[in-house]
Enzyme design. Sequence first.
Site, PDB file in Angstrom:
ATOM      1  N   ASP A 207      10.521  -0.306  -2.604  1.00 12.21           N
ATOM      2  CA  ASP A 207       9.954   0.779  -3.404  1.00 12.21           C
ATOM      3  C   ASP A 207       9.615   0.319  -4.816  1.00 12.21           C
ATOM      4  OD1 ASP A 207       9.063   3.343  -3.862  1.00 12.21           O
ATOM      5  OD2 ASP A 207      11.037   4.114  -4.401  1.00 12.21           O
TER       6      ASP A 207
ATOM      7  N   ASN B  60       3.044   7.754   4.999  1.00  9.72           N
ATOM      8  CA  ASN B  60       2.163   6.999   4.097  1.00  9.72           C
ATOM      9  C   ASN B  60       0.676   7.127   4.442  1.00  9.72           C
ATOM     10  OD1 ASN B  60       4.510   4.248   3.485  1.00  9.72           O
ATOM     11  ND2 ASN B  60       4.154   6.116   2.321  1.00  9.72           N
TER      12      ASN B  60
HETATM   13  C1  FPP Z   1       6.490   1.768  -1.731  1.00  8.69           C
HETATM   14  O1  FPP Z   1       6.133   1.654  -3.083  1.00  8.69           O
HETATM   15  C2  FPP Z   1       5.842   0.678  -0.988  1.00  8.69           C
HETATM   16  C3  FPP Z   1       4.988   0.853   0.050  1.00  8.69           C
HETATM   17  C4  FPP Z   1       4.606   2.173   0.550  1.00  8.69           C
HETATM   18  C5  FPP Z   1       4.337  -0.288   0.680  1.00  8.69           C
HETATM   19  C6  FPP Z   1       5.175  -1.518   0.865  1.00  8.69           C
HETATM   20  C7  FPP Z   1       4.281  -2.646   1.102  1.00  8.69           C
HETATM   21  C8  FPP Z   1       4.411  -3.902   0.662  1.00  8.69           C
HETATM   22  C9  FPP Z   1       5.588  -4.394  -0.075  1.00  8.69           C
HETATM   23  C10 FPP Z   1       3.353  -4.915   0.869  1.00  8.69           C
HETATM   24  C11 FPP Z   1       3.409  -5.572   2.182  1.00  8.69           C
HETATM   25  C12 FPP Z   1       2.644  -4.736   3.019  1.00  8.69           C
HETATM   26  C13 FPP Z   1       2.641  -4.653   4.333  1.00  8.69           C
HETATM   27  C14 FPP Z   1       2.018  -3.425   4.843  1.00  8.69           C
HETATM   28  C15 FPP Z   1       3.201  -5.668   5.261  1.00  8.69           C
HETATM   29  P1  FPP Z   1       5.351   2.869  -3.760  1.00  8.69           P
HETATM   30  O2  FPP Z   1       3.904   2.592  -3.613  1.00  8.69           O
HETATM   31  O3  FPP Z   1       5.809   4.164  -3.189  1.00  8.69           O
HETATM   32  O4  FPP Z   1       5.789   2.707  -5.231  1.00  8.69           O
HETATM   33  P2  FPP Z   1       5.978   3.870  -6.326  1.00  8.69           P
HETATM   34  O5  FPP Z   1       7.190   4.665  -5.914  1.00  8.69           O
HETATM   35  O6  FPP Z   1       6.196   3.112  -7.574  1.00  8.69           O
HETATM   36  O7  FPP Z   1       4.717   4.675  -6.339  1.00  8.69           O
END
Ligand code: FPP
Length: 242
Positions: free
Chosen positions: A23, A71
């Site tokens: 996250d 998502n």
């Molecule tokens: C949550 O952070 C993260 C995700 C929804 C995506 C995770 C993906 C990766 C680490 C990249 C690798 C990707 C794949 C698909 C293999 P957030 O976007 O919710 O962060 P925030 O809470 O700061 O908005």
Amino acid sequence: MARKVEPPVPADKLPRHVAIIMDGNGRWAKKRGLPRTAGHVKGGLMLRKIIRHAKEIGIEYISFYAFSTENWNRPNDEVSKLMELMRKYLKDVYNFFDERVRFVLLGDRRDFAPDIAAMYTDVEQKTRDFDLMTVGMAANYGSRREITQAMQEIAELVKEGKLDPADITEETISQHLYTREMPDVDLLIRPGSEQRISNFLLWQSAYAELYFCDTLWPDFSPKEFDKAIVEYANRTRRFGAV
Ligand code: FPP
């Protein structure tokens, strides 16, 4: 097993199965005035780094929450970028071949574009005999949906007369989850300041130790991973006993 890097705790104190909620990608990008997708790109690099490190210190199973069933509701360009990254990382899995890492999709492949679904199947088949470490990639994953699907499969078996309801045990349910070939989660790590489980491996984490930290996922590091391992090793797990 020959280790390239000494684990931060004695090998018999290591968790067998570590699960990570990656996250904070969006916030990492925002802090730098970049689009959210730049955070996912950086987060993807950290994913690779942590897989390698976990393997080097001797972790047997590691699962990552890459994309939840919710998502899909993000803006189209963000979902497209995540799918593009997924394609890139699925191709990248072949670079792990000489490292004997097995990859398993935790999630419902039917909602992905056909080429992505086919890549998951291919990677799973080509790595199925690799036994040094198993990586569970949770994509299009939701724990409640996983449990619901398990119940439907079990109900079908009962309907067909293949299973007596009295014979349904916790093990029966575990055997119908995506993680059927993995042990329960020992340590669940969530960077990015939020302290919740977000529908991730609910059944499998029943007795997991939880580790939360403020570091955003793109800034996470092998050092921070080791810190979580040390904290885990110092906790007393009682599994409901005294
Ligand atoms: C949550 O952070 C993260 C995700 C929804 C995506 C995770 C993906 C990766 C680490 C990249 C690798 C990707 C794949 C698909 C293999 P957030 O976007 O919710 O962060 P925030 O809470 O700061 O908005």
